[in-house]
Design an enzyme around this catalytic site. Structure first.
Site, PDB file in Angstrom:
ATOM      1  N   THR A 110      -2.332  -2.511   7.685  1.00 17.75           N
ATOM      2  CA  THR A 110      -0.995  -2.335   7.129  1.00 17.75           C
ATOM      3  C   THR A 110      -0.351  -1.085   7.702  1.00 17.75           C
ATOM      4  O   THR A 110      -1.026  -0.065   7.913  1.00 17.75           O
ATOM      5  CB  THR A 110      -1.028  -2.236   5.599  1.00 17.75           C
ATOM      6  OG1 THR A 110       0.279  -1.890   5.109  1.00 17.75           O
ATOM      7  CG2 THR A 110      -2.004  -1.185   5.116  1.00 17.75           C
ATOM      8  N   SER A 139      -1.052   4.276  -2.116  1.00 13.73           N
ATOM      9  CA  SER A 139      -1.549   3.515  -3.265  1.00 13.73           C
ATOM     10  C   SER A 139      -3.036   3.260  -3.061  1.00 13.73           C
ATOM     11  O   SER A 139      -3.569   3.465  -1.958  1.00 13.73           O
ATOM     12  CB  SER A 139      -0.815   2.167  -3.394  1.00 13.73           C
ATOM     13  OG  SER A 139      -1.235   1.271  -2.367  1.00 13.73           O
ATOM     14  N   TYR A 191      -4.345   0.398  -2.955  1.00 16.15           N
ATOM     15  CA  TYR A 191      -4.406  -0.681  -1.964  1.00 16.15           C
ATOM     16  C   TYR A 191      -4.374  -0.120  -0.552  1.00 16.15           C
ATOM     17  O   TYR A 191      -5.202  -0.457   0.297  1.00 16.15           O
ATOM     18  CB  TYR A 191      -3.242  -1.653  -2.174  1.00 16.15           C
ATOM     19  CG  TYR A 191      -2.897  -2.434  -0.928  1.00 16.15           C
ATOM     20  CD1 TYR A 191      -3.721  -3.448  -0.463  1.00 16.15           C
ATOM     21  CD2 TYR A 191      -1.751  -2.119  -0.184  1.00 16.15           C
ATOM     22  CE1 TYR A 191      -3.413  -4.146   0.704  1.00 16.15           C
ATOM     23  CE2 TYR A 191      -1.440  -2.810   0.969  1.00 16.15           C
ATOM     24  CZ  TYR A 191      -2.279  -3.816   1.411  1.00 16.15           C
ATOM     25  OH  TYR A 191      -1.973  -4.492   2.563  1.00 16.15           O
ATOM     26  N   HIS A 192      -3.388   0.740  -0.255  1.00 16.16           N
ATOM     27  CA  HIS A 192      -3.289   1.297   1.085  1.00 16.16           C
ATOM     28  C   HIS A 192      -4.519   2.133   1.424  1.00 16.16           C
ATOM     29  O   HIS A 192      -4.971   2.145   2.573  1.00 16.16           O
ATOM     30  CB  HIS A 192      -2.015   2.137   1.203  1.00 16.16           C
ATOM     31  CG  HIS A 192      -0.751   1.332   1.161  1.00 16.16           C
ATOM     32  ND1 HIS A 192       0.112   1.383   0.081  1.00 16.16           N
ATOM     33  CD2 HIS A 192      -0.218   0.450   2.032  1.00 16.16           C
ATOM     34  CE1 HIS A 192       1.136   0.573   0.308  1.00 16.16           C
ATOM     35  NE2 HIS A 192       0.958  -0.009   1.486  1.00 16.16           N
ATOM     36  N   LYS A 200      -7.254  -0.002   2.746  1.00 15.45           N
ATOM     37  CA  LYS A 200      -7.047  -0.345   4.149  1.00 15.45           C
ATOM     38  C   LYS A 200      -7.475   0.800   5.067  1.00 15.45           C
ATOM     39  O   LYS A 200      -8.006   0.575   6.163  1.00 15.45           O
ATOM     40  CB  LYS A 200      -5.575  -0.690   4.388  1.00 15.45           C
ATOM     41  CG  LYS A 200      -5.101  -1.962   3.716  1.00 15.45           C
ATOM     42  CD  LYS A 200      -5.653  -3.199   4.410  1.00 15.45           C
ATOM     43  CE  LYS A 200      -4.925  -4.452   3.976  1.00 15.45           C
ATOM     44  NZ  LYS A 200      -5.362  -5.654   4.690  1.00 15.45           N
TER      45      LYS A 200
END
Length: 481
Positions: free
Chosen positions: A230, A265, A267-268, A271
């Site tokens: 991402t 976040s 989520y990030h 990644k």
């Protein structure tokens, strides 16, 4: 066929689908094959409310010899027998938005495709009380319809890649040449709702990717990993964003190093952890990997998904899984003002779903070398939220829609005005031919929103503050689960 499963698993499978199952363990109470190893509180309500006797665990043990005789997709033959062998691509997360379009595209290009998915994304909709604007069929019906239209068969493995036993069996059965890894929880807002979802996101994404790396090492050393990253790994630095690496000079010495990460976040952050783990295993084990740091994807239709309504892809517009562009199109279609978060200067990279599948195909056709960890920034244009609102307003007026814009409190911790200039040349050099966000594409998105506006959940089009500003203030509108 049911005789090949446990006595409690009476399952009728359409002959067009090659699916693999493992009989359910009698000591397990999980509600379906989708949720093999999850013990998080997130899944507790599912086990209580959705439990049915006929669900089974997925595995890679073939069901029948008859299905083994189905011709492989894309194989070429003449009177003397096979003359070419199609490359075998395992698409993990193949039931999701990017994964489904990619699986269809690669199958259409005569790759032999296997879909691996836990189907957990469908559970998230159930939990949050949201749904795709476009009706989507089950993965079984999708694959069956694809077979009926094209004669091409995709193998299906239903299970959780965090279960290494399941993943190992899938690898040994399918023997992939390429793994395209979309199989992660992909929403930043979802990862910020509460502790359990933050933990789930990190466990699911990081452990799942680690399992994929170990599966490649143990069962398919030459396999090329194409991993969806991402652009959010970079954050919004006040310098140009390079493609994965940055050459710096410090105290008179120069080196090329991984570009600094500024995730915004959980989520990030997952990644970022993935990228570090992949880079390390490329160096330590000689794995070949391409990390596609993707921007925000828009669009519903590809050449393949447009063939039949049962092949239709998702259109998420809610405040957790939806994108700003999708939400604006739906708001315009139903006469709701476009809701811009804060100042609206948040700028990101964007690309058409048709370019997502094109980028994956290019990465497969031009693989990384053994031990190489490549990073491609996968987007075609940059827009601010205000830019998107202006484009939707202009397109809506052409269709006779009265479109207004309002500013709402930003529920995210982010810079609302910032410098943003990200490089994205490597995929262009490989041959990417971008589909830019044209008036006709915006018209198409708006027409989809208009076509299905009777399905719009009006409680979802006005964004709630549905995840916490960690360390700033408490959530004011908790998500009801």
């Amino acid at each position: 066929m049911a005789n090949l499963l446990s006595a409690s698993c009476a399952v009728n499978l359409p002959p067009a689908i090659k699916t693999y199952f493992r009989p359910r363990n009698k000591h397990t109470t999980s509600c379906s094959s989708s949720f093999v190893s999850h013990t998080s509180p997130i899944f507790t309500s599912c086990r209580r409310t959705l439990q049915e006797p006929n669900f089974v665990y997925a595995t890679a043990t073939p069901i029948s010899k008859e299905l083994e005789r189905i011709p492989k997709s894309g194989s070429s033959t003449n009177s003397n027998g096979p003359i070419s062998k199609p490359k075998k691509v395992m698409v993990i997360g193949g039931d999701g938005f990017c994964g489904w379009a990619t699986a269809l595209h690669l199958s259409n290009k005569n790759y032999e495709v296997a879909v691996v998915d836990s189907l957990v994304r469908r559970l998230f909709d159930h939990q949050l009380g949201v749904d795709s604007l476009t009706p989507i069929s089950s993965i079984q019906n999708r694959i069956r319809q694809w077979k009926a239209l094209t004669g091409k068969t995709m193998q299906l493995y239903i299970g959780d890649i965090c279960d290494f036993e399941f993943l190992s069996e899938a690898f040994k059965s399918f023997e992939p040449d390429v793994v395209v890894h979309f199989g992660e929880q992909r929403s930043a807002p979802y990862s910020m709702i509460d502790r359990s979802r933050a933990v789930f996101t990190q466990h699911n994404n990081v452990i799942g990717t680690l399992n994929v790396l170990f599966a490649i090492k143990e069962f398919s050393e030459e396999c090329h990993l194409v991993k969806l990253g991402t652009m959010g790994e970079y954050g919004t630095p006040n310098i140009d964003i390079e493609e994965g690496y940055l050459t710096i000079t410090h105290n008179g010495r120069t080196d090329t190093l991984p570009y600094p990460k500024q995730a915004s976040s959980f989520y990030h952050l997952s990644k970022v952890h993935d990228s570090h783990n992949i880079a390390f295993t490329c160096k330590a084990w000689g794995i070949r990997a391409t990390d596609l740091n993707q921007g925000v994807v828009y669009g519903v239709r590809t050449d393949e998904t447009a063939l039949h309504e049962e092949l239709c892809n998702r259109f998420d517009y809610d405040g957790v899984f939806g994108t700003a562009l999708n939400r604006f199109c739906v708001q315009a279609a139903v006469g709701h003002p476009l809701t811009v978060y804060g100042k609206g200067g948040q700028t990101r990279g964007y690309l058409d779903i048709r370019d997502t599948v094109q980028c994956v195909e290019l990465a497969i056709a031009n693989p990384a070398k053994p031990g190489e960890f490549r990073v491609f920034n996968q987007f075609t244009e940059q827009f601010s939220v205000n830019d998107l609102a202006g484009l939707v307003t202009k397109a809506g007026k052409k269709l006779g829609l009265e479109v207004q814009t309002i500013s709402v409190t930003n529920p995210r911790v982010e810079a609302e005005e910032h410098y943003y200039n990200a490089k994205h040349t490597k995929l262009i050099e490989l041959g990417l031919k971008p589909h830019l966000l044209s008036d006709s594409l915006l018209d198409s998105l708006l027409n989809v929103a208009i076509q299905f506006k009777d399905r719009v959940d009006h409680s979802q089009i006005m964004p709630n503050i549905s995840w916490k500003k960690i360390g700033v203030k408490p959530r004011t509108a908790p998500v009801q689960l």
